[in-house]
Every structure is written in structure tokens, then in C-alpha cells.
Design an enzyme around this catalytic site. Structure first.
Site, mmCIF file in Angstrom:
data_model
loop_
_atom_site.group_PDB
_atom_site.id
_atom_site.type_symbol
_atom_site.label_atom_id
_atom_site.label_comp_id
_atom_site.label_asym_id
_atom_site.label_seq_id
_atom_site.Cartn_x
_atom_site.Cartn_y
_atom_site.Cartn_z
ATOM 1 N N GLY A 48 0.759 -1.375 0.114
ATOM 2 C CA GLY A 48 0.187 -0.143 -0.067
ATOM 3 C C GLY A 48 0.586 1.411 -0.034
ATOM 4 O O GLY A 48 0.398 2.363 -0.605
ATOM 5 N N GLU A 102 4.053 4.030 6.092
ATOM 6 C CA GLU A 102 2.857 3.281 5.874
ATOM 7 C C GLU A 102 1.790 3.983 5.482
ATOM 8 O O GLU A 102 1.630 5.237 5.207
ATOM 9 C CB GLU A 102 2.461 2.705 7.300
ATOM 10 C CG GLU A 102 1.272 1.843 7.468
ATOM 11 C CD GLU A 102 1.085 0.546 6.653
ATOM 12 O OE1 GLU A 102 1.225 0.630 5.560
ATOM 13 O OE2 GLU A 102 1.021 -0.477 7.253
ATOM 14 N N ASP A 103 0.726 3.231 4.686
ATOM 15 C CA ASP A 103 -0.156 3.846 3.781
ATOM 16 C C ASP A 103 -1.332 4.425 4.851
ATOM 17 O O ASP A 103 -1.531 5.635 4.521
ATOM 18 C CB ASP A 103 -0.762 3.262 2.733
ATOM 19 C CG ASP A 103 -1.258 1.684 3.305
ATOM 20 O OD1 ASP A 103 -0.966 1.298 4.382
ATOM 21 O OD2 ASP A 103 -1.871 1.022 2.322
ATOM 22 N N ASP A 106 -5.202 2.248 10.582
ATOM 23 C CA ASP A 106 -6.816 1.889 10.849
ATOM 24 C C ASP A 106 -6.987 1.575 12.140
ATOM 25 O O ASP A 106 -7.065 2.313 13.286
ATOM 26 C CB ASP A 106 -7.072 0.890 9.878
ATOM 27 C CG ASP A 106 -8.774 0.609 9.835
ATOM 28 O OD1 ASP A 106 -9.420 1.452 10.169
ATOM 29 O OD2 ASP A 106 -9.114 -0.181 9.377
ATOM 30 N N LYS A 134 -6.853 7.140 10.220
ATOM 31 C CA LYS A 134 -8.469 6.716 10.952
ATOM 32 C C LYS A 134 -8.438 7.068 12.412
ATOM 33 O O LYS A 134 -8.401 6.165 13.188
ATOM 34 C CB LYS A 134 -9.042 5.698 10.354
ATOM 35 C CG LYS A 134 -9.270 5.560 8.977
ATOM 36 C CD LYS A 134 -10.120 4.296 8.418
ATOM 37 C CE LYS A 134 -9.991 4.242 7.070
ATOM 38 N NZ LYS A 134 -10.713 2.961 6.706
ATOM 39 N N PHE A 155 -14.189 3.614 4.191
ATOM 40 C CA PHE A 155 -13.411 2.777 3.268
ATOM 41 C C PHE A 155 -12.826 3.595 2.169
ATOM 42 O O PHE A 155 -13.880 3.978 1.371
ATOM 43 C CB PHE A 155 -14.091 1.589 2.807
ATOM 44 C CG PHE A 155 -13.138 0.753 2.083
ATOM 45 C CD1 PHE A 155 -12.061 -0.224 2.884
ATOM 46 C CD2 PHE A 155 -12.825 0.431 0.752
ATOM 47 C CE1 PHE A 155 -11.250 -0.994 2.458
ATOM 48 C CE2 PHE A 155 -12.091 -0.206 0.040
ATOM 49 C CZ PHE A 155 -11.131 -1.117 0.932
ATOM 50 N N ILE A 156 -11.772 3.626 1.969
ATOM 51 C CA ILE A 156 -11.034 4.549 0.666
ATOM 52 C C ILE A 156 -10.303 3.761 -0.191
ATOM 53 O O ILE A 156 -9.593 2.696 0.099
ATOM 54 C CB ILE A 156 -10.297 5.753 1.418
ATOM 55 C CG1 ILE A 156 -9.316 5.467 2.648
ATOM 56 C CG2 ILE A 156 -11.324 6.869 1.856
ATOM 57 C CD1 ILE A 156 -7.746 5.388 1.846
ATOM 58 N N ASP A 162 -5.954 -0.058 -1.950
ATOM 59 C CA ASP A 162 -6.631 -1.070 -3.040
ATOM 60 C C ASP A 162 -8.071 -1.335 -2.315
ATOM 61 O O ASP A 162 -8.243 -1.407 -1.049
ATOM 62 C CB ASP A 162 -5.881 -2.100 -3.186
ATOM 63 C CG ASP A 162 -5.797 -3.109 -2.094
ATOM 64 O OD1 ASP A 162 -5.384 -2.708 -0.989
ATOM 65 O OD2 ASP A 162 -6.302 -4.296 -2.270
ATOM 66 N N ARG A 168 -5.091 0.935 -6.849
ATOM 67 C CA ARG A 168 -3.949 1.355 -6.218
ATOM 68 C C ARG A 168 -3.357 2.604 -7.097
ATOM 69 O O ARG A 168 -2.636 3.212 -6.617
ATOM 70 C CB ARG A 168 -2.811 0.183 -6.296
ATOM 71 C CG ARG A 168 -3.356 -0.876 -5.217
ATOM 72 C CD ARG A 168 -2.065 -1.701 -4.928
ATOM 73 N NE ARG A 168 -2.496 -3.074 -4.142
ATOM 74 C CZ ARG A 168 -2.406 -2.959 -2.810
ATOM 75 N NH1 ARG A 168 -2.180 -1.748 -2.057
ATOM 76 N NH2 ARG A 168 -2.754 -4.146 -2.221
HETATM 77 P P1 IMP Z 1 -4.827 -1.735 10.613
HETATM 78 O O1 IMP Z 1 -4.082 -2.970 11.030
HETATM 79 O O2 IMP Z 1 -6.204 -1.912 11.079
HETATM 80 O O3 IMP Z 1 -4.368 -0.531 11.096
HETATM 81 O O4 IMP Z 1 -5.030 -1.960 9.004
HETATM 82 C C1 IMP Z 1 -3.993 -1.301 8.176
HETATM 83 C C2 IMP Z 1 -4.219 -2.014 6.918
HETATM 84 O O5 IMP Z 1 -5.567 -2.447 6.451
HETATM 85 C C3 IMP Z 1 -3.588 -1.065 5.946
HETATM 86 O O6 IMP Z 1 -2.137 -1.172 5.925
HETATM 87 C C4 IMP Z 1 -4.230 -1.324 4.772
HETATM 88 O O7 IMP Z 1 -3.778 -2.257 3.701
HETATM 89 C C5 IMP Z 1 -5.606 -1.747 5.300
HETATM 90 N N1 IMP Z 1 -6.642 -0.619 5.209
HETATM 91 C C6 IMP Z 1 -7.286 -0.174 6.204
HETATM 92 N N2 IMP Z 1 -8.266 0.734 6.030
HETATM 93 C C7 IMP Z 1 -8.219 0.808 4.664
HETATM 94 C C8 IMP Z 1 -9.111 1.451 3.650
HETATM 95 O O8 IMP Z 1 -9.790 2.344 4.127
HETATM 96 N N3 IMP Z 1 -8.894 1.163 2.280
HETATM 97 C C9 IMP Z 1 -8.016 0.241 1.724
HETATM 98 N N4 IMP Z 1 -7.086 -0.385 2.741
HETATM 99 C C10 IMP Z 1 -7.255 -0.182 3.969
HETATM 100 MG MG MG Z 2 -1.112 -1.668 3.936
#
Ligand code: IMP
Ligand code: MG
Length: 178
Positions: A48, A102-103, A106, A134, A155-156, A162, A168
Site C-alpha cells: 500500500g 505506511e499507507d 486503521d 483514521k 473505506f477509501i 486498494d 492502487r
Molecule cells: P490496521 O492494521 O487495522 O491498522 O489496518 C491497516 C491496513 O489495513 C492498511 O495497511 C491497509 O492495507 C488496510 N486498510 C485499512 N483501511 C483501509 C481502507 O480504507 N482502504 C484500503 N485499505 C485499508
Molecule cells: Mg497496508
């Protein structure tokens, strides 16, 4: 292009390319000021963050290196609480200042796991640079040193992120239209 169709879903433009690049430039300027004598190693988390890392590094002007890691979920290891395995990190991190690129953060679980896995590598200090955050979704405590843009809990896609592998390549960020 205000609305894009990806597979079965529609997404609306929410953050323009210009807005993204402006936010990234601001983050890079802070990094340039904060870490100028630290020879940081940027670790881009694939897939990402590839686009964010590319543009961020163009604004970074201090001596630094960049490398890439890939994370995989392993259901078999879930019982141990270690759901992410890190691939590709061959550099010696001992004594280094590391900036994880990192992208999106969440829930924060991915980042918390990654930081934990760096724990054994004797790094001097770890900073986190994320394109998106977020805040309403955060469940884990992770350092938030360099956050380019905060977004609502929707969700984006686009700019590296992606939906089911697609989207992407979009130059801007689009939000799912319910
Ligand atoms: P976390 O472990 O819950 O913080 O999630 C992080 C990962 O979930 C990111 O690196 C993304 O790959 C994916 N992700 C979280 N939110 C989104 C979104 O809104 N769109 C696309 N991918 C997301
Ligand atoms: Mg990611």
C-alpha cells in the site's frame, strides 16, 4: 474523474492529488528538520505505501536510505497473537533511526505488530510516517510522529490503497459510496 467504478463498487473523489502532495511535502519538511543528523532508514511497507514512499522520498533532502518490507497475515500464528510476518528486511538495523512508512493506520494492529517485530533488532529509535490516519478506528497504541492526513472511518481507495487489489494506481483518494 469525480466518481470511479472498481469492480462492484463506486467511489467518490475526496482528496485531490494536489492536496495529497501538499500534505506529504509538509511531513517531509518536518522529517528534514527533525532527523537531519540521524541518517534515517525509511522502511516502506508494501504494497500500500509504495506511492506515498515514492513521493515522500522526493521531498526528503537529508542523507537517508530507503528499504522495503512486505507483511503477510498468518492465521496459523493467530493464537500466539503474532499475525504479521515481515519479509525482506535484510539490513542491519542496529543503532539505526528507523522511519516506518505506511499507507494508513486503521485499527493500528498492523503497525503495532511491525513495531513489535523490530523490537529484537536493536534499533536506536523508531518513528512512524503514515499518509492516512483514521483516528476513530484506532484500537492499538502506536506512535504517530508524522501523519499527513486524518480521515473519517470510511473505506477509501487510491494512491496506493486498494479495494480487492484494484485502485492502487489512482492519483487521488476516493471514498466508498454506500
Ligand atoms: P490496521 O492494521 O487495522 O491498522 O489496518 C491497516 C491496513 O489495513 C492498511 O495497511 C491497509 O492495507 C488496510 N486498510 C485499512 N483501511 C483501509 C481502507 O480504507 N482502504 C484500503 N485499505 C485499508
Ligand atoms: Mg497496508
Amino acid at each position: 474523474m469525480d466518481i470511479v467504478q472498481i469492480k462492484d463498487k463506486r467511489f467518490g473523489l475526496t482528496i485531490s492529488e494536489k492536496e495529497i502532495l501538499n500534505a506529504i511535502e509538509s511531513v517531509a519538511q518536518r522529517i528534514n528538520a527533525d532527523l537531519q543528523d540521524k541518517n534515517p532508514l525509511f522502511i516502506c511497507v508494501l504494497n500500500g505505501a509504495f506511492m506515498f514512499a515514492a513521493d515522500l522520498m522526493k521531498f526528503v533532502t537529508i542523507p537517508s536510505e530507503v528499504t522495503f518490507v512486505k507483511l503477510s497475515s498468518y492465521e496459523g500464528l493467530m493464537s500466539t497473537g503474532k499475525v504479521k510476518e515481515v519479509f525482506g528486511l535484510t539490513e542491519n538495523l542496529s543503532g539505526r533511526t528507523v522511519v516506518i512508512v505506511e499507507d494508513i493506520i486503521d485499527t493500528g494492529k498492523t503497525m503495532a505488530n511491525l513495531i513489535e517485530s523490530l523490537g529484537s533488532k536493536n534499533v536506536a529509535e523508531v518513528y512512524v510516517a503514515t499518509l492516512l490516519l483514521k483516528p476513530e478506528a484506532m484500537e492499538h497504541t502506536v506512535p504517530l510522529d508524522y501523519v499527513a492526513i486524518e480521515i473519517p472511518n470510511d473505506f477509501i481507495v487510491g494512491y496506493g490503497l486498494d479495494y480487492d487489489g484494484y485502485g492502487r494506481n489512482l492519483r487521488a483518494i476516493y471514498t466508498l459510496i454506500p
